[in-house]
Enzyme design. Structure first.
Site, PDB file in Angstrom:
ATOM      1  N   GLU A  35       0.878  -1.168   0.000  1.00  0.00           N
ATOM      2  CA  GLU A  35       0.000   0.000   0.000  1.00  0.00           C
ATOM      3  C   GLU A  35       0.920   1.223   0.000  1.00  0.00           C
ATOM      4  OE1 GLU A  35      -2.668   0.401   3.362  1.00  0.00           O
ATOM      5  OE2 GLU A  35      -3.498   2.253   2.527  1.00  0.00           O
ATOM      6  N   ARG A 262       4.783 -12.694   9.600  1.00  0.00           N
ATOM      7  CA  ARG A 262       5.413 -11.391   9.537  1.00  0.00           C
ATOM      8  C   ARG A 262       6.801 -11.487  10.163  1.00  0.00           C
ATOM      9  NH1 ARG A 262       3.485  -6.070   9.236  1.00  0.00           N
ATOM     10  NH2 ARG A 262       1.585  -6.569   8.161  1.00  0.00           N
ATOM     11  N   LYS A 272       4.479   0.534   8.962  1.00  0.00           N
ATOM     12  CA  LYS A 272       4.534   1.859   8.355  1.00  0.00           C
ATOM     13  C   LYS A 272       3.854   2.909   9.227  1.00  0.00           C
ATOM     14  CE  LYS A 272       3.175   0.036   4.511  1.00  0.00           C
ATOM     15  NZ  LYS A 272       2.470  -0.111   3.248  1.00  0.00           N
TER      16      LYS A 272
HETATM   17  P1  ATP Z   1       2.631  -2.063   7.572  1.00  0.00           P
HETATM   18  O1  ATP Z   1       1.887  -2.601   8.739  1.00  0.00           O
HETATM   19  O2  ATP Z   1       4.052  -1.811   7.807  1.00  0.00           O
HETATM   20  O3  ATP Z   1       1.953  -0.919   6.895  1.00  0.00           O
HETATM   21  P2  ATP Z   1       1.470  -3.688   5.700  1.00  0.00           P
HETATM   22  O4  ATP Z   1       1.316  -5.147   5.767  1.00  0.00           O
HETATM   23  O5  ATP Z   1       0.272  -2.858   5.920  1.00  0.00           O
HETATM   24  O6  ATP Z   1       2.647  -3.256   6.589  1.00  0.00           O
HETATM   25  P3  ATP Z   1       1.694  -3.475   2.923  1.00  0.00           P
HETATM   26  O7  ATP Z   1       2.231  -2.349   2.164  1.00  0.00           O
HETATM   27  O8  ATP Z   1       0.267  -3.786   2.827  1.00  0.00           O
HETATM   28  O9  ATP Z   1       2.134  -3.222   4.375  1.00  0.00           O
HETATM   29  O10 ATP Z   1       2.562  -4.792   2.684  1.00  0.00           O
HETATM   30  C1  ATP Z   1       2.938  -5.290   1.428  1.00  0.00           C
HETATM   31  C2  ATP Z   1       3.269  -6.739   1.583  1.00  0.00           C
HETATM   32  O11 ATP Z   1       4.355  -6.890   2.479  1.00  0.00           O
HETATM   33  C3  ATP Z   1       2.110  -7.505   2.176  1.00  0.00           C
HETATM   34  O12 ATP Z   1       1.949  -8.713   1.470  1.00  0.00           O
HETATM   35  C4  ATP Z   1       2.505  -7.722   3.597  1.00  0.00           C
HETATM   36  O13 ATP Z   1       1.919  -8.879   4.087  1.00  0.00           O
HETATM   37  C5  ATP Z   1       4.037  -7.796   3.501  1.00  0.00           C
HETATM   38  N1  ATP Z   1       4.656  -7.394   4.761  1.00  0.00           N
HETATM   39  C6  ATP Z   1       4.468  -6.240   5.434  1.00  0.00           C
HETATM   40  N2  ATP Z   1       5.150  -6.225   6.579  1.00  0.00           N
HETATM   41  C7  ATP Z   1       5.829  -7.406   6.645  1.00  0.00           C
HETATM   42  C8  ATP Z   1       6.726  -8.007   7.588  1.00  0.00           C
HETATM   43  N3  ATP Z   1       7.067  -7.383   8.714  1.00  0.00           N
HETATM   44  N4  ATP Z   1       7.206  -9.231   7.314  1.00  0.00           N
HETATM   45  C9  ATP Z   1       6.878  -9.863   6.177  1.00  0.00           C
HETATM   46  N5  ATP Z   1       6.044  -9.363   5.253  1.00  0.00           N
HETATM   47  C10 ATP Z   1       5.517  -8.150   5.469  1.00  0.00           C
HETATM   48 MG    MG Z   2      -1.157  -1.786   5.869  1.00  0.00          MG
END
Ligand code: ATP
Ligand code: MG
Length: 561
Positions: A35, A262, A272
């Site tokens: 995102e 994760r 983020k």
């Molecule tokens: P954040 O909570 O940091 O915003 P998010 O999951 O909302 O992370 P996205 O931009 O939606 O962030 O993530 C893109 C991809 O990266 C998704 O498939 C998510 O599952 C993966 N991802 C995000 N954080 C991690 C992590 N700490 N370890 C492994 N994969 C991750």
């Molecule tokens: Mg997110």
């Protein structure tokens, strides 16, 4: 089970099974779906290496899909930063896609769901809907609007799209089951009204699809075979499948959502939202502050893409969440920089050293290898003179036998130079040592081939010639958080654990060969660690970031504690 098969991770097993059960290898397709609401962090590196790694392994395309369904938080600047980081890590995507590319298709499908009696417009407040949601052990209550006619729903949904209504007045909900054991299946919201301009569709839309409605359908439109996401989406899988059931056509690939754990890194936060808080509260200087666990922060700190990929590959993927110690990440960058970083001399905490028997005004050059481990790295000439800086910690008036540095009456070799002997020192009124006087053995120059040049002394010190050295700003970093896992405490906020001493700025003196060092150049200051030229550096003022020390000092401190 064959050995090759055993070496696969659990997601690869799923893919292998699918290939055995009718999928063609040529059908395989993956995506990385960030995102654009912030910068990528080290957790994302795991997801990137996983998805792009599978792409490389199976020769399958991997899309970069921006999951941009929430205009309130998303920006084009984040899109650009994400693309830069993925490229920098060394991966290339097949096509660049956006969930917003599919807004019209998603809308059309939503209309289809309404027509089939599978979706309805609810006109209650969010509080009322929350009350009807039930609990994991109690079923929910049907909305009074659940049985609106198709015609009424179509008219209202079209009004929502046209902008006839205020935010919060209506939502479109899937008509599933308010008694479903999985709360996410209790008539989930598909669309809400948001009067916000979108970074790509601008004001074309004032209704926006929810994640669950957009994600699986986007996978379907791109014909992604395996939609890999983190474990928090496990309960969403049922809904992912339900939404696909509504639109799936038999001759198409049906995407599968599968989950992995994760990755969390110690002494930092990888979310983020939380990283944005650090930026907004000026705890750090922007998303690429070298203390941040973002890809851009690590890059600025001096990390190489190879070291980040090696780290991600080493930890692999898992089914359960756990905390990875940041020292493992540091191990990987140290390991890579050891191979590639040129060696130079820089004194971080200077103490003046005068060689009393060295002719005044004389200067000469000593030859220094750029990387003793790499014969192709060549050598350079380093100026030497009567007055030098050495590291303050490298001199003591008196010390025991284990102190292999300089003490009064003792000898050391100046790296690539001569053997010196400390004769006396000068102190200020407070007793601080301000200068060391020593003598040198003129025949002992390294590499000169004389008997004296081959003489072994216990210690070797790095140094710079004062009149030739360049002063440089050096930024030294410590852990951003004092706690190993700052965001897991029930009674405390992660911000309570911010380390107030995570940045120290000093003036160091470096050898003149660094005069033209460019942003991102990485070097080893011998005996001191790995350093990288910061983007704040100018031709008049060099600025270095300390990437990592030569040894894992943190582990030693932790051991003692
Ligand atoms: P954040 O909570 O940091 O915003 P998010 O999951 O909302 O992370 P996205 O931009 O939606 O962030 O993530 C893109 C991809 O990266 C998704 O498939 C998510 O599952 C993966 N991802 C995000 N954080 C991690 C992590 N700490 N370890 C492994 N994969 C991750
Ligand atoms: Mg997110």
């Amino acid at each position: 089970m064959s050995e090759a098969r055993e070496a696969l991770n659990f997601l690869e097993h799923i893919i292998e099974d699918d290939l055995e059960n009718g999928y063609q290898k040529s059908q395989l397709r993956f995506r990385f779906p960030p995102e654009p609401n912030g910068y990528l962090h080290i957790g994302h590196a795991s997801s990137i290496c996983l998805n792009f790694g599978l792409g490389l392994k199976y020769g399958a395309p991997v899309n970069l899909r921006f999951d941009d369904t929430n205009p309130a938080k998303e920006e084009t600047a984040y899109v650009e930063a994400i693309k830069k980081d993925v490229k920098w890590l060394g991966f290339s995507w097949d096509t660049e896609r956006y969930a917003s590319d599919y807004f019209q298709q998603l809308y059309d499908w939503a209309v289809q769901l309404i027509e089939g009696g599978k979706a309805y417009v609810d006109s209650q407040s969010s509080e009322e809907m929350a009350e009807q949601k039930g609990t994991p052990t109690e079923v929910g209550t049907n909305s009074p609007f659940r049985n609106r006619t198709v015609a009424e729903n179509l008219a209202l949904f079209s009004g929502m799209k046209k902008g006839d209504f205020e935010e919060g007045t209506h939502v479109l909900r899937a008509k599933i089951d308010m008694g479903a054991p999985n709360m996410l299946m209790r008539d989930p919201i598909m669309y809400r009204i948001l009067n916000k301009a979108h970074h790509r569709t601008n004001t074309d839309w004032c209704i926006y699809p929810m994640y669950d409605w957009a994600h699986g359908e986007s996978d379907y439109l791109e014909q992604v075979t395996h939609s890999l996401c983190t474990l928090e989406f496990l309960p969403h899988r049922e809904l992912y499948d339900w939404f696909l059931d509504q639109i799936y056509e038999a001759d198409k690939v049906r995407p599968k959502q599968r989950e992995f754990a994760r990755r969390n890194l110690s002494h930092t936060v990888v979310s983020k939202r939380k990283l944005l808080q650090l930026v907004e509260n000026n705890v750090v200087n922007g998303w690429d502050d070298p203390r941040m666990p973002t890809i851009s922060g690590l890059r600025r700190r001096g990390y190489t893409p190879e070291s980040i990929v090696a780290f991600a590959d080493t930890i692999g993927i898992a089914k359960r969440e756990n905390l990875i110690d940041v020292s493992l990440l540091e191990f990987h960058v140290r390991d890579h920089l050891n191979k590639i970083a040129p060696r130079v001399m820089g004194v971080l905490n200077p103490l003046k050293l005068v060689i009393t028997n060295y002719p005044e005004g004389k200067e000469e050059y000593v030859t220094a290898e750029n990387n003793p481990g790499d014969s192709d790295a060549g050598s350079r000439e380093v100026p030497f003179s009567r007055e030098l800086y050495i590291e303050k910690e490298d001199f003591k008036e008196e010390a025991n036998r284990k102190f292999f540095r300089l003490k009064l009456g003792g000898e050391v070799r100046l790296k690539n130079g001569y053997i010196i002997k400390a004769e006396s020192c000068t102190k200020d009124t407070e007793g601080n040592i301000t200068e060391v006087q020593c003598t040198y053995d003129p025949k002992s120059k390294s590499g000169s081939g004389t008997e004296e040049s081959l003489r072994k002394v216990k210690g070797t010190l790095h140094w710079v010639s004062i009149s030739h050295a360049i002063s440089a700003e050096v930024r030294l970093y410590d852990r951003l958080f004092t706690d190993e896992s700052p965001d897991t405490h029930k009674d405390k906020d992660f911000m309570d654990f911010v380390n107030p001493d995570s940045l120290q700025v000093i003036t160091a003196y470096v050898e003149p060969s660094l005069k033209n060092a460019k942003e991102q150049d990485r070097v080893q200051f011998q005996r001191m660690g790995y350093f990288c030229v910061d983007r704040d550096s100018t031709p008049d003022k060099l600025v270095f970031n300390k990437t990592v020390g030569l040894r894992d000092t943190w582990a030693k401190i932790a051991e003692k504690a």
